[in-house]
Design a protein around this motif. Structure first.
Motif, PDB file in Angstrom:
ATOM      1  N   ALA A  61     -45.957  -1.473  17.664  1.00  0.00           N
ATOM      2  CA  ALA A  61     -44.788  -1.916  18.257  1.00  0.00           C
ATOM      3  C   ALA A  61     -43.773  -2.241  17.696  1.00  0.00           C
ATOM      4  CB  ALA A  61     -45.623  -2.432  19.471  1.00  0.00           C
ATOM      5  N   GLY A  62     -43.720  -3.074  16.498  1.00  0.00           N
ATOM      6  CA  GLY A  62     -42.960  -3.691  15.997  1.00  0.00           C
ATOM      7  C   GLY A  62     -41.951  -3.026  15.704  1.00  0.00           C
ATOM      8  N   SER A  63     -42.245  -2.096  15.331  1.00  0.00           N
ATOM      9  CA  SER A  63     -41.117  -0.817  14.873  1.00  0.00           C
ATOM     10  C   SER A  63     -40.173   0.081  15.168  1.00  0.00           C
ATOM     11  CB  SER A  63     -41.934   0.602  13.647  1.00  0.00           C
ATOM     12  OG  SER A  63     -42.554  -0.953  12.786  1.00  0.00           O
ATOM     13  N   ILE A  64     -40.929   0.316  16.579  1.00  0.00           N
ATOM     14  CA  ILE A  64     -40.168   0.319  17.753  1.00  0.00           C
ATOM     15  C   ILE A  64     -38.741  -0.255  18.008  1.00  0.00           C
ATOM     16  CG2 ILE A  64     -40.127   1.836  20.356  1.00  0.00           C
ATOM     17  CD1 ILE A  64     -41.743   3.201  19.008  1.00  0.00           C
ATOM     18  N   SER A  65     -37.647   0.241  17.924  1.00  0.00           N
ATOM     19  CA  SER A  65     -36.275   0.749  18.274  1.00  0.00           C
ATOM     20  C   SER A  65     -35.678   1.353  18.020  1.00  0.00           C
ATOM     21  CB  SER A  65     -35.740  -0.445  17.639  1.00  0.00           C
ATOM     22  OG  SER A  65     -35.544   0.303  16.054  1.00  0.00           O
ATOM     23  N   TRP A  66     -33.888   1.432  19.194  1.00  0.00           N
ATOM     24  CA  TRP A  66     -33.033   2.476  19.469  1.00  0.00           C
ATOM     25  C   TRP A  66     -33.398   2.850  17.996  1.00  0.00           C
ATOM     26  CZ3 TRP A  66     -32.533   5.552  22.888  1.00  0.00           C
ATOM     27  CH2 TRP A  66     -31.670   6.090  22.633  1.00  0.00           C
ATOM     28  N   ALA A  67     -32.905   2.332  17.104  1.00  0.00           N
ATOM     29  CA  ALA A  67     -32.600   2.413  15.448  1.00  0.00           C
ATOM     30  C   ALA A  67     -34.048   3.693  14.774  1.00  0.00           C
ATOM     31  CB  ALA A  67     -32.486   1.448  14.703  1.00  0.00           C
ATOM     32  N   PHE A  68     -34.942   3.488  15.412  1.00  0.00           N
ATOM     33  CA  PHE A  68     -35.736   4.260  14.505  1.00  0.00           C
ATOM     34  C   PHE A  68     -36.580   6.076  15.892  1.00  0.00           C
ATOM     35  CE2 PHE A  68     -40.436   5.685  16.647  1.00  0.00           C
ATOM     36  CZ  PHE A  68     -40.876   5.986  13.797  1.00  0.00           C
ATOM     37  N   GLY A  81     -36.438   7.347  10.081  1.00  0.00           N
ATOM     38  CA  GLY A  81     -36.593   7.161  11.871  1.00  0.00           C
ATOM     39  C   GLY A  81     -37.432   8.596  11.418  1.00  0.00           C
ATOM     40  N   PHE A  82     -37.524   8.143  13.180  1.00  0.00           N
ATOM     41  CA  PHE A  82     -38.093   9.666  14.046  1.00  0.00           C
ATOM     42  C   PHE A  82     -37.337  10.510  14.754  1.00  0.00           C
ATOM     43  CE2 PHE A  82     -41.664  10.368  17.155  1.00  0.00           C
ATOM     44  CZ  PHE A  82     -42.550  10.541  15.928  1.00  0.00           C
ATOM     45  N   PHE A 311     -45.750   2.417   5.744  1.00  0.00           N
ATOM     46  CA  PHE A 311     -45.726   3.879   6.460  1.00  0.00           C
ATOM     47  C   PHE A 311     -46.689   3.489   7.393  1.00  0.00           C
ATOM     48  CE2 PHE A 311     -43.631   4.756   2.773  1.00  0.00           C
ATOM     49  CZ  PHE A 311     -43.043   6.020   3.316  1.00  0.00           C
ATOM     50  N   GLN A 312     -47.690   2.999   7.546  1.00  0.00           N
ATOM     51  CA  GLN A 312     -48.433   2.650   8.468  1.00  0.00           C
ATOM     52  C   GLN A 312     -48.238   2.579  10.095  1.00  0.00           C
ATOM     53  OE1 GLN A 312     -52.126   4.347   7.444  1.00  0.00           O
ATOM     54  NE2 GLN A 312     -50.376   4.576   5.993  1.00  0.00           N
ATOM     55  N   ALA A 313     -47.069   1.530   9.673  1.00  0.00           N
ATOM     56  CA  ALA A 313     -46.412   0.996  11.500  1.00  0.00           C
ATOM     57  C   ALA A 313     -45.617   1.836  11.986  1.00  0.00           C
ATOM     58  CB  ALA A 313     -46.218  -0.356  10.539  1.00  0.00           C
ATOM     59  N   ILE A 314     -44.935   2.743  11.426  1.00  0.00           N
ATOM     60  CA  ILE A 314     -44.402   3.011  10.988  1.00  0.00           C
ATOM     61  C   ILE A 314     -44.564   4.459  12.105  1.00  0.00           C
ATOM     62  CG2 ILE A 314     -41.861   2.812  10.101  1.00  0.00           C
ATOM     63  CD1 ILE A 314     -41.611   5.197   8.307  1.00  0.00           C
ATOM     64  N   ILE A 319     -46.350   7.690  16.816  1.00  0.00           N
ATOM     65  CA  ILE A 319     -47.601   8.012  17.988  1.00  0.00           C
ATOM     66  C   ILE A 319     -47.448   6.947  19.337  1.00  0.00           C
ATOM     67  CG2 ILE A 319     -49.896   7.172  18.558  1.00  0.00           C
ATOM     68  CD1 ILE A 319     -50.667   7.000  15.511  1.00  0.00           C
ATOM     69  N   ILE A 320     -46.579   6.342  19.475  1.00  0.00           N
ATOM     70  CA  ILE A 320     -46.233   5.350  20.437  1.00  0.00           C
ATOM     71  C   ILE A 320     -45.583   6.586  20.937  1.00  0.00           C
ATOM     72  CG2 ILE A 320     -45.037   3.066  22.319  1.00  0.00           C
ATOM     73  CD1 ILE A 320     -46.374   2.016  19.473  1.00  0.00           C
ATOM     74  N   VAL A 321     -44.462   6.764  20.164  1.00  0.00           N
ATOM     75  CA  VAL A 321     -42.839   8.036  21.097  1.00  0.00           C
ATOM     76  C   VAL A 321     -44.027   9.333  21.381  1.00  0.00           C
ATOM     77  CG1 VAL A 321     -41.425   8.733  20.819  1.00  0.00           C
ATOM     78  CG2 VAL A 321     -41.930   7.158  19.595  1.00  0.00           C
TER      79      VAL A 321
END
Ligand code: ATP
Ligand code: MG
Lengths: 344, 303, 304
Positions: A61-68, A81-82, A311-314, A319-321
């Motif tokens: 959750a902490g890595s989710i952002s518009w920039a991501f 980014g994704f 990297f695990q965090a992103i 995965i969330i996306v």
């Protein structure tokens, strides 16, 4: 012996037959135990699912952002980014659906509405034609061939049936090998989004055929027969009446097949490898043949495979996306089904 | 309703010809599904054959070491790993799946069932990459608390998450089989003074046994073909061992490992993934055929 | 299987001939006005003491009042037939007697059903145990997909009766099935004919040594010959057991029963259709001198 009062005053309350007293309700420990066992097993399964979802959410959750969502990949986890993966998946789905849908639906139409129909009329006509001797030479051979085909058709259709259900159970990685050998090897398509999309199209083809056939089967025969009674040919009846009626069901099945395709990782790795590219793929599906094979699950795999925790965090964010996408697709399928599902 | 808008006489030969063409196109589409199967078999056999010109088939099946870089191509470690992980998955999934199936079919009130069933099916639709991440990120650390020496890559975590993946397969197919048992059968047993547990275990489960066994067999086939979760969680080191606490490489994980790098077309490594792919295809196909046979042979026909 | 029947008994569409079952051959003693009113006297002296006494029995399925106000008595060691038009709640009422309705989600039973002197609907009565004492045979034969022997042993094991070969044989003999299956006890129950399956289900019910056997249209899935075989069997069983039999076949009710209860449907204000007990009396009385006009209409074939 009976002291019970009866609602209306009878001449005399008839004496009840003597029977053993009824057993009082008693605890049956093995019953309780078994019930709690099956409840517990169900609960464990659900708990595992909840554990999975929460652990991913907490990690990502902490890595989710518009920039991501809008940034390119980067070797720096803080900046990675994704966006490319998202775009890749979108193009992949476009390619996949472009190839799989028409073929799958057409195959379903043929198998469900034409191949399974009886052909006694045609058969009789052909026999008569042969018997009268009106046809000779090549014409007779052609008529005989058609007769032969009509005779073996049910068996062929059955084999095709078996084949399709077997295909649906083939491990997805095998489709990757097929794609690698045929699309990349024989057809010489580069290891691109096009090759990946084609592979996924082959992968979901049996799923679409099965779903479309089910949707077609759910349309009652009376609709088709009604149209044919008015003089329509079978094809006209199917195209104008049956197909539109089955369309919501077919689309529901298609969305579910796509949600299978969008999470597939292994066949894409086999076809295209895991490339690290900072290129941003174009969203134009006509360019798919030139774009590096990038997709959400591939990017997630790439990140998960890195040893660093950041990297695990992103990866979790990715995965969330991916799961959110799946959620949206499944909701769409459910809404479509509930909205258009007709009761005949 | 659309009545034919042209008079019958004008339904020309061209119209009929057009219809024939459409039909032919539809038939061609149906043929493609057959071509896919043919394609899979041809590709696997042809490329696999290339491999077996270099590696004797006996060595492939009896060799106990898989070190492609050293030219050691004994497939047993890979096959063994696939089986070990599938078995762990079955050990996890059979109780969970059957328990849920019995609960949903025999105990749960209809309202609850309608909520629980779709939730379980979320697991079936979970991309396997997610399960792989879950294994590495959560399951293995949790297992390390129980088995302190446990390495990051181990068959146990892989088997557990694959088990989770196939649990809904078992529960949903078994539940279908159990709900197909006519209610009159349950009533007959209840009418004799049977308890719900006895009805479930002695009447419903035996009556649905063919469907239940088939669901388990299919689930095992699915587990053997599973790729991403085992690649991430069980590691990439071939290891002929039955110890679930060790890391091991499955057939599928090997294919991924080779594909990730750039194995050039025509190299022995490139061919080897088709050879093991062929083995995987045959194994899963045989298991699926067994499942179908079980259903067909032992299906009870209720009047 | 002996089937000593008059030809006219098998003629289904002949007008109702009254062949009263043995045991009810009491003179035309007419009890006081009977009817749907609770408290109607039903058991005549010849019918023996009641084993069930139903008081104002009612059943709801959700908010559908399926059956209401059933008050009657069921004499011991006799056959009570439950007749009435389809949907009037015969099965529903029958299923109250061994609490099978407990198993239907949303079903609610009110009133009292005295078994001996105890209310079997009472919440502290064990329904599982009760069902072991009050057996049930269903409309469609429903053997378990197991062998003939296993079918019989199932109920015995469940009720803590040791499943010996003698008991299996005895149950099959009692159900008049022994001669037909004694050489193939290990055969699948499904391999039997419909009539044999139904007798197996009866044997299965007898094998647990119940006191009462409830039968819900046990012959409706069978041909006339198999039906007569089962009817003979029921008459024999009535010597040892109490039988409550739902039937659609008036001739059958006349042939086998000692007491007949006629149920019918009443439309209520809310448009609900609720089953009520119209009349209960000896078989002779119901078929020769029905008191309720609805009974008469039904048995003379004007309704239903
Ligand atoms: N499980 C159930 N849930 C809801 N309603 C039910 C259920 N079983 C029966 N009913 C309703 O209760 C009423 C009585 O049904 P019941 O089966 O007792 O009639 P019946 O007299 O046995 O009819 P038949 O002669 O056709 O067997 C009917 O209106 C029926 O629709
Ligand atoms: Mg009924």
């Amino acid at each position: 012996m009976s002291t019970l009062e009866t609602p209306a005053p009878p001449p005399q309350p008839p004496a009840a037959a003597t029977v053993r007293p009824l057993a009082k309700k008693r605890a049956r420990p093995s019953e309780q135990l078994f019930k709690w066992l099956v409840v517990g097993l169900t609960a464990i399964t659900m708990a595992m699912l909840i554990w999975l979802l929460t652990s991913v959410l907490i990690r990502g959750a902490g890595s989710i952002s518009w920039a991501f969502l809008t940034d390119k990949p980067s070797s720096n986890p803080a900046k990675a980014g994704f966006n490319s993966a998202l775009r890749g998946s979108i193009v992949l789905m476009m390619v996949t659906i472009f190839f799989a849908w028409p073929i799958g639906v057409a195959a379903a139409l043929y198998l469900e509405k034409f191949a399974a129909q009886s052909a006694t009329l045609t058969e009789r006509r052909l026999r008569e034609r042969l018997a009268t001797g009106r046809v000779t030479g090549l014409g007779a051979t052609w008529a005989r061939t058609r007769l032969w085909w009509l005779r073996i058709r049910p068996r062929v259709v059955h084999l095709v049936d078996v084949n399709i259900s077997n295909l649906a159970a083939v491990p997805s990685i095998i489709y990757g090998l097929l794609g690698l050998a045929i699309f990349v090897g024989v057809l010489g398509i580069s290891k691109s989004l096009l090759a990946g999309g084609l592979t996924l199209a082959v992968l979901i083809l049996p799923i679409i055929i099965i779903a479309a056939r089910e949707a077609l089967r759910a349309v009652p025969m009376s609709i088709e027969q009604g149209a044919m009674a008015l003089g329509a040919t079978r094809w006209q009846a199917v195209r104008r009446q049956v197909f539109p009626a089955a369309l919501p069901g077919i689309l529901t099945g298609t969305i579910l097949a796509m949600s299978r395709a969008i999470g597939e990782t292994a066949p894409l790795i086999v076809v295209g490898g895991v490339v690290y590219s900072t290129a941003v793929p174009s969203l134009n599906p006509l360019d798919a043949g030139n774009e590096a094979l990038l997709a959400m699950p591939l990017q997630i795999y790439f990140w998960t495979d890195q040893p660093q925790a950041s990297f695990q965090a992103i990866a979790a964010a990715g995965i969330i996306v991916l799961l959110a996408t799946l959620l949206v697709m499944n909701l769409a399928a459910i809404i479509l089904r509930n909205r258009y599902s007709k009761r005949w | 309703m659309t009545p034919p808008d042209r008079p019958r006489a004008r339904r020309s030969a061209r119209g009929r010809f057009g219809e024939k063409a459409v039909l032919l196109a539809l038939a061609a589409a149906a043929t493609i599904s057959v071509l896919v199967t043919v394609g899979i078999v041809v590709v696997l056999v042809e490329e696999g054959a290339l491999f077996f010109t270099d590696v004797p088939i006996t060595e492939f099946f009896t060799g106990t070491q898989w070190f492609p870089l050293e030219g050691k191509f004994g497939v047993l470690p890979l096959l063994n790993a696939s089986i070990v992980i599938a078995l762990i998955a079955a050990v996890v999934a059979v109780p969970l799946g059957l328990g849920s199936a019995i609960y949903l079919s025999e105990y749960a009130p209809e309202r609850l069932r309608r909520v629980v069933k779709p939730i379980l099916e979320i697991l079936a639709g979970m991309p396997t990459i997610v399960l792989g991440f879950f294994a590495l990120d959560a399951v293995t650390p949790a297992l390390q608390m129980v088995f302190p020496g446990l390495g990051l890559y181990n068959a146990l975590a892989a088997g557990i998450v694959v088990g989770l993946l196939i649990t809904p397969l078992i529960s949903s197919l078994s539940e279908d089989a159990m709900r197909a048992v006519p209610n009159s059968m349950r009533e007959g047993a209840f009418g004799l003074g049977a308890t719900r547990r006895v009805v479930s275990l002695r009447v419903v489960v035996p009556a649905a046994l063919s469907g239940i066994v088939a669901s388990i067999v299919l689930a095992i086939s699915r587990a053997i073909g599973e790729t991403m979760a085992v690649t991430l969680a069980a590691g990439t080191i071939p290891n002929l061992s039955w110890n679930p606490l060790e890391g091991m490489q499955t057939i599928t994980a090997y294919i991924v490992q080779v594909s990730k790098g750039e194995a050039t077309r025509g190299s022995l490594q490139y061919d080897s993934i088709f050879a093991v792919g062929l083995l995987l295809f045959v194994v899963t196909l045989v298991i699926n055929i067994i499942a179908v046979r079980i259903v067909r042979k032992y299906r009870t026909v209720y009047q | 299987m002996t089937t000593n029947v008059d030809p006219e008994k098998t003629a289904k569409d002949s007008p109702i001939e009254i062949h009263l079952a043995t045991g009810a051959a009491d003179g035309g003693a007419s009890p006081p006005a009977a009817g749907a009113q609770p408290g109607a006297t039903s058991a005549e002296p010849s019918l023996g003491p009641p084993i069930f006494r139903l008081h104002d029995l009612g059943v709801w399925y959700g908010n559908h009042h399926a059956v209401k106000g059933v008050t009657m008595e069921v004499p011991k060691n006799a056959i009570t037939a439950l007749i009435g038009p389809s949907g009037c709640g015969k099965s529903t009422a029958l299923r109250c007697l061994n609490r099978m309705n407990d198993l239907i989600p949303g079903a609610r039973v009110e009133g009292r059903v005295l078994f001996g002197d105890e209310d079997l609907l009472s919440s502290d009565v064990d329904p599982v145990d009760l069902r072991g004492r009050i057996g049930m045979v269903f409309q469609k034969p429903n053997p378990f997909p197991k062998s003939i022997k296993d079918n019989l042993e199932f109920g015995m094991k469940v009720n803590g009766i040791k499943p010996t070969a003698e008991r299996v044989e005895q149950a099959l003999v009692d159900a008049a099935l022994w001669d037909e299956v004694k050489d193939r006890l290990k055969a699948e129950a499904f391999s039997l004919s419909g009539g044999q399956q139904q007798r197996l289900c009866i044997a299965r019910a007898i094998a647990v040594e119940p006191e009462v056997i409830l039968m819900d249209e046990p012959c409706s899935a069978l041909d006339p010959i198999a039906t007569l075989a089962i009817e003979d069997l029921m008459k024999k069983l009535a010597e040892r057991y109490t039988l409550v039999v739902v039937t659609h076949n008036m001739q059958q009710a006349a042939r086998i029963s000692d007491q007949v209860a006629f149920m019918t449907v009443e439309g209520t204000a809310e448009g609900n259709r609720t089953g009520v007990l119209a009349e209960v009396g000896t078989a002779r009385q119901i078929f020769s001198a029905p008191k309720d006009p609805r009974t008469e209409a039904y048995i003379t074939g004007r309704v239903g």
